[in-house]
Motif scaffolding. Structure first.
Motif, PDB file in Angstrom:
ATOM      1  N   ALA A  15      -7.851 -17.575 -41.917  1.00 26.62           N
ATOM      2  CA  ALA A  15      -8.420 -17.158 -43.195  1.00 26.62           C
ATOM      3  C   ALA A  15      -9.232 -15.887 -42.964  1.00 26.62           C
ATOM      4  O   ALA A  15      -9.638 -15.580 -41.837  1.00 26.62           O
ATOM      5  N   THR A  16      -9.451 -15.133 -44.036  1.00 22.55           N
ATOM      6  CA  THR A  16     -10.246 -13.910 -43.945  1.00 22.55           C
ATOM      7  C   THR A  16     -11.506 -14.046 -44.783  1.00 22.55           C
ATOM      8  O   THR A  16     -11.530 -14.778 -45.783  1.00 22.55           O
ATOM      9  N   THR A  17     -12.552 -13.346 -44.369  1.00 25.33           N
ATOM     10  CA  THR A  17     -13.800 -13.337 -45.122  1.00 25.33           C
ATOM     11  C   THR A  17     -14.281 -11.901 -45.279  1.00 25.33           C
ATOM     12  O   THR A  17     -13.831 -10.994 -44.585  1.00 25.33           O
ATOM     13  N   ALA A  18     -15.218 -11.715 -46.192  1.00 27.03           N
ATOM     14  CA  ALA A  18     -15.823 -10.406 -46.427  1.00 27.03           C
ATOM     15  C   ALA A  18     -17.295 -10.452 -46.049  1.00 27.03           C
ATOM     16  O   ALA A  18     -17.919 -11.519 -46.033  1.00 27.03           O
ATOM     17  N   SER A  19     -17.855  -9.283 -45.742  1.00 23.36           N
ATOM     18  CA  SER A  19     -19.298  -9.120 -45.487  1.00 23.36           C
ATOM     19  C   SER A  19     -19.847 -10.106 -44.460  1.00 23.36           C
ATOM     20  O   SER A  19     -20.630 -10.994 -44.790  1.00 23.36           O
ATOM     21  N   PRO A  20     -19.516  -9.990 -43.193  1.00 20.38           N
ATOM     22  CA  PRO A  20     -18.670  -8.942 -42.615  1.00 20.38           C
ATOM     23  C   PRO A  20     -17.190  -9.326 -42.703  1.00 20.38           C
ATOM     24  O   PRO A  20     -16.846 -10.480 -42.941  1.00 20.38           O
ATOM     25  N   HIS A  21     -16.336  -8.307 -42.473  1.00 16.70           N
ATOM     26  CA  HIS A  21     -14.902  -8.566 -42.410  1.00 16.70           C
ATOM     27  C   HIS A  21     -14.615  -9.393 -41.168  1.00 16.70           C
ATOM     28  O   HIS A  21     -15.012  -9.032 -40.060  1.00 16.70           O
ATOM     29  N   ARG A  22     -13.894 -10.494 -41.368  1.00 17.09           N
ATOM     30  CA  ARG A  22     -13.740 -11.438 -40.261  1.00 17.09           C
ATOM     31  C   ARG A  22     -12.460 -12.250 -40.437  1.00 17.09           C
ATOM     32  O   ARG A  22     -12.077 -12.596 -41.558  1.00 17.09           O
ATOM     33  N   LEU A  23     -11.810 -12.528 -39.302  1.00 17.26           N
ATOM     34  CA  LEU A  23     -10.737 -13.509 -39.260  1.00 17.26           C
ATOM     35  C   LEU A  23     -11.325 -14.799 -38.711  1.00 17.26           C
ATOM     36  O   LEU A  23     -11.993 -14.791 -37.673  1.00 17.26           O
ATOM     37  N   ILE A  24     -11.052 -15.905 -39.399  1.00 18.57           N
ATOM     38  CA  ILE A  24     -11.470 -17.218 -38.924  1.00 18.57           C
ATOM     39  C   ILE A  24     -10.207 -18.003 -38.600  1.00 18.57           C
ATOM     40  O   ILE A  24      -9.377 -18.261 -39.479  1.00 18.57           O
ATOM     41  N   ILE A  25     -10.029 -18.370 -37.328  1.00 21.91           N
ATOM     42  CA  ILE A  25      -8.852 -19.108 -36.877  1.00 21.91           C
ATOM     43  C   ILE A  25      -9.287 -20.535 -36.562  1.00 21.91           C
ATOM     44  O   ILE A  25      -9.984 -20.770 -35.562  1.00 21.91           O
ATOM     45  N   ASN A  26      -8.931 -21.460 -37.411  1.00 20.39           N
ATOM     46  CA  ASN A  26      -9.271 -22.864 -37.204  1.00 20.39           C
ATOM     47  C   ASN A  26      -8.103 -23.588 -36.556  1.00 20.39           C
ATOM     48  O   ASN A  26      -6.971 -23.511 -37.047  1.00 20.39           O
ATOM     49  N   VAL A  27      -8.368 -24.293 -35.469  1.00 21.33           N
ATOM     50  CA  VAL A  27      -7.342 -25.063 -34.766  1.00 21.33           C
ATOM     51  C   VAL A  27      -7.675 -26.535 -34.939  1.00 21.33           C
ATOM     52  O   VAL A  27      -8.690 -27.019 -34.439  1.00 21.33           O
ATOM     53  N   ARG A  28      -6.816 -27.259 -35.661  1.00 21.43           N
ATOM     54  CA  ARG A  28      -7.134 -28.637 -36.011  1.00 21.43           C
ATOM     55  C   ARG A  28      -5.841 -29.416 -36.255  1.00 21.43           C
ATOM     56  O   ARG A  28      -4.768 -28.826 -36.419  1.00 21.43           O
ATOM     57  N   PRO A  29      -5.925 -30.737 -36.316  1.00 22.19           N
ATOM     58  CA  PRO A  29      -4.706 -31.531 -36.520  1.00 22.19           C
ATOM     59  C   PRO A  29      -4.145 -31.422 -37.935  1.00 22.19           C
ATOM     60  O   PRO A  29      -2.963 -31.676 -38.150  1.00 22.19           O
ATOM     61  N   ASP A  30      -4.969 -31.078 -38.899  1.00 22.94           N
ATOM     62  CA  ASP A  30      -4.520 -30.976 -40.294  1.00 22.94           C
ATOM     63  C   ASP A  30      -4.684 -29.531 -40.775  1.00 22.94           C
ATOM     64  O   ASP A  30      -5.533 -29.227 -41.603  1.00 22.94           O
ATOM     65  N   ALA A  31      -3.845 -28.666 -40.229  1.00 20.51           N
ATOM     66  CA  ALA A  31      -3.976 -27.230 -40.497  1.00 20.51           C
ATOM     67  C   ALA A  31      -3.266 -26.787 -41.772  1.00 20.51           C
ATOM     68  O   ALA A  31      -3.425 -25.643 -42.193  1.00 20.51           O
ATOM     69  N   LEU A  32      -2.470 -27.664 -42.398  1.00 20.74           N
ATOM     70  CA  LEU A  32      -1.734 -27.267 -43.597  1.00 20.74           C
ATOM     71  C   LEU A  32      -2.696 -26.952 -44.735  1.00 20.74           C
ATOM     72  O   LEU A  32      -3.599 -27.735 -45.042  1.00 20.74           O
ATOM     73  N   VAL A  33      -2.492 -25.806 -45.382  1.00 17.64           N
ATOM     74  CA  VAL A  33      -3.305 -25.405 -46.528  1.00 17.64           C
ATOM     75  C   VAL A  33      -2.588 -25.843 -47.806  1.00 17.64           C
ATOM     76  O   VAL A  33      -1.445 -25.447 -48.030  1.00 17.64           O
ATOM     77  N   PRO A  34      -3.210 -26.678 -48.640  1.00 17.99           N
ATOM     78  CA  PRO A  34      -2.552 -27.104 -49.886  1.00 17.99           C
ATOM     79  C   PRO A  34      -2.228 -25.898 -50.769  1.00 17.99           C
ATOM     80  O   PRO A  34      -3.017 -24.948 -50.860  1.00 17.99           O
ATOM     81  N   ARG A  35      -1.058 -25.954 -51.423  1.00 20.03           N
ATOM     82  CA  ARG A  35      -0.654 -24.871 -52.322  1.00 20.03           C
ATOM     83  C   ARG A  35       0.036 -25.454 -53.551  1.00 20.03           C
ATOM     84  O   ARG A  35       0.707 -26.476 -53.473  1.00 20.03           O
TER      85      ARG A  35
END
Length: 662
Positions: free
Chosen positions: A291-311
């Motif tokens: 995922a990305t964030t603002a202020s500051p610009h950042r990539l967040i890489i989460n490693v977990r067993p339930d990584a699927l993002v609902p859509r």
């Protein structure tokens, strides 16, 4: 005042002069001309024909100097140029996330924006892709755009990576990457790797290198995060592979003074082609999500067993992309599916194959879908991986491409939105001139048994014997015109007549040759069970049948599947007809913290999703769910080649114009 291109160019020139003056006096002005320059660059009229309206498109982009395959187009309407990228390109190459929407013409996105400022891009369908208008988005991001022939050249802002940190969270490990500007990023799933493989201590104390443990099985998978930015030198040094003595301390058994260290997620950080490449070693039961964030610009890489993002994205009229966890008892299964409203005007569903000229061949589903100009697709039935021939029913537009086998499950449909599922067989009978009846086991099939098989021009322009010592009879206009004996499998291709077919006599069936003389007349009777399948123009077989009339009817043994197939846990795919009248194309992933679904669990999951009738499709590495240039369920490099699939086609204004007769 009407603003013309000439006004813009004059304005940009004045700004550059002003910038030079300010620079001479030591006043920073870099941010002043950037926007104006971007507007001129992004909407440069010379990139398109000089007429008032027009369109140009291509299939590759140059991103910061790297040539990549990607679908794009530019349009000019009343002097205004807009640039469009396929949503697959934005996701896979730039890391833009698509957010939920119920409006297929408006797609909200996330890319280093505060949640309150997420842009909404307009969408349009064309030639198998959904294009998003990135004109204003690219301008805001400071991109420069230019067209050169078939290539859209995109230059993004230079970016510096200021920090990379690993963190231990409540639900798993995470990595944060700090950047001074928003930057494109990509994630790729790699090959399995052996975690802690050197585990056996050395026999020779003078040789500190441990023996490789040949019994060690891969427990981790490599993932690669690539960012269009340059990491600081201190970061590169921090994540260099450790020297061997330190590595041994981690891998060999420790004591109270030397505990076994936890292996970090990041195995290496390096600069390649002006990009920062982060290598991860992730256990099989975990996966990263970014995922990305603002202020500051950042990539967040989460490693977990339930990584699927609902859509829940209404991707086009009649196509809804959904993904979420389906709970089954104590287990949670990530399921990705497309819900298709088959009653949508202009929407069609058809079996698809790699090459319409022959039934021999396999290809990745993504390639098959794109070659057929399908907007969406899922892998279909079974096939022989060695000779790349079909093993089940395929009927397209009323024409049998391959016959059913072994009374296995199949699904049938027509263009009005009607569906049927059942165990299907279509035996044929050859009737000779003296009324002798001989069974034909299969037609246009790669499934081989002792007996008679038939091959028509739907198989291709020729047939190559699949067993030794075959006798092949050529039948034209219902008359046997030639007899060919072939001693070896795979030898002597035989042409298939357009107004006829071939009869391949194998093993025990050769004894019937006396009733099939040259010049004699023959005819064929085809029976279909159940008979209602004769009413449907499109059929695809796979199996086993999962659900029929709201009831789970799974009986893999009756459909002659092996015991190993029945009991294994695997990634699976399915097609089903719901209680709302819609069609579901589903890919079921490995359960949270474990392996994939059994066939019984697969049927139960489909039932929970509202399926009235459901059919299991080919699974495992064949499982592929495609939408508009992308695989939704896996990285393309992990998908196996398949023989056939089910494609979703949409009639757009462009295809309507092409279909009109002069």
């Amino acid at each position: 005042m009407v603003i013309t291109l000439k006004n813009w160019q004059q304005f940009a020139t004045h700004l550059m002069i002003l910038s030079l003056v300010l620079t001479i006096f030591g006043i920073k002005s870099a941010t002043v001309p950037t926007s104006a320059q971007s507007i001129v660059k992004n909407r440069q009229v010379s990139q398109l024909p000089t007429h008032r309206t027009g369109q140009t498109s291509g299939n590759q982009i140059s991103l910061n100097g790297r040539i990549l395959t990607a679908a794009w187009l530019q349009q000019r309407t009343n002097g205004l140029i807009t640039t469009h990228l396929s949503d697959a390109t934005l996701r896979q190459i730039f890391g833009v996330d698509l957010l939920n929407t119920n409006n297929p013409q408006r797609q909200p996105i996330q890319w280093y924006y505060p949640l309150s400022q997420t842009p909404i891009l307009t969408a349009k369908l064309l030639r198998g892709y959904r294009y998003l208008d990135i004109t204003d988005f690219a301008q805001d991001a400071g991109w420069q755009l230019q067209v050169s022939g078939n290539t859209l050249i995109i230059t993004t802002q230079s970016t510096r990576i200021t920090d990379i940190q690993e963190n231990q969270g409540t639900f798993g490990q995470s990595i944060s990457v700090n950047l001074d500007n928003p930057a494109p990023w990509q994630i790729i799933q790699g090959l399995p790797i052996a975690k802690n493989q050197p585990q056996i201590p050395p026999d020779d104390p003078d040789n500190p290198i441990p023996k490789p443990n040949n019994q060690a099985k891969p427990t981790n998978r490599e993932w690669t995060i690539t960012i269009d930015g340059i990491a600081d030198t201190t970061i590169i040094q921090r994540y260099q592979p450790e020297p061997l003595p330190n590595l041994l301390k981690q891998l060999l058994p420790g004591d109270s003074t030397n505990p076994i260290a936890v292996e970090p997620l990041i195995t290496k950080v390096e600069i390649v082609n002006n990009q920062t490449v982060i290598k991860l070693s992730v256990p099989f039961n975990l996966a990263p999500s970014v995922a990305t964030t603002a202020s500051p610009h950042r990539l967040i890489i989460n490693v977990r067993p339930d990584a699927l993002v609902p859509r829940d994205i209404t991707w086009a009229e009649g196509i809804r992309w959904r993904q979420q966890y389906i709970i089954l008892g104590q287990e949670r299964f990530p399921v990705i599916w497309l819900e298709i409203n088959s009653r949508t005007p202009g929407l069609q569903i058809k079996p698809i194959v790699p090459n319409s000229q022959t039934m021999e061949g396999t290809a990745p589903l993504m390639q098959i879908a794109q070659n057929n100009l399908a907007y969406a697709a899922i892998n279909g039935g079974f096939f022989n991986r060695n000779n790349r021939l079909p093993l089940g029913a395929i009927r397209r537009d009323g024409r049998w491409l391959s016959s059913p086998i072994l009374n296995r499950g199949a699904i049938a449909w027509d263009n009005s939105g009607k569906f049927a599922v059942a165990r299907l067989s279509a035996p044929e009978t050859l009737i000779t001139e003296n009324n002798q009846r001989l069974p034909i086991l299969f037609f246009n099939s790669g499934y081989v048994q002792s007996g008679i098989a038939r091959y028509t021009s739907a198989w291709g322009d020729r047939y190559t014997p699949l067993t030794d010592n075959e006798i092949v009879l050529v039948v034209e206009n219902n008359q046997i015109t030639n007899q060919i004996e072939v001693a070896k499998v795979g030898k002597t291709p035989i042409s298939i007549p357009l107004q006829g077919y071939l009869l391949a006599l194998r093993a025990g069936a050769i004894s019937n040759i006396s009733a099939l003389n040259l010049g004699s007349k023959v005819r064929i009777i085809t029976d279909t069970f159940p008979q209602e399948f004769n009413l449907y123009s499109q059929i695809l077989g796979a199996g086993p049948l999962l659900i029929q009339n709201n009831r789970i009817v799974l009986d893999a043994t009756a459909e002659k599947f092996s015991n190993a197939f029945v009991t294994q846990k695997a990634v699976r795919s399915a097609i089903c007809h719901t209680n709302t009248g819609n069609l579901i194309l589903a890919a079921v992933q490995n359960r949270v913290g474990g392996s994939g679904a059994t066939l019984t669990e697969h049927a139960q999951l489909m039932q929970q999703m509202g399926c009235v009738n459901a059919l299991n499709l080919d699974g495992g590495s064949s499982t592929s769910l495609y939408l508009g240039g992308q695989l939704l369920d896996r990285s393309p490099n992990t998908a196996a080649r398949v023989h056939n699939g089910i494609g979703i086609f949409l009639e757009t204004p462009t295809t309507k114009r092409k279909s009109k007769k002069p």
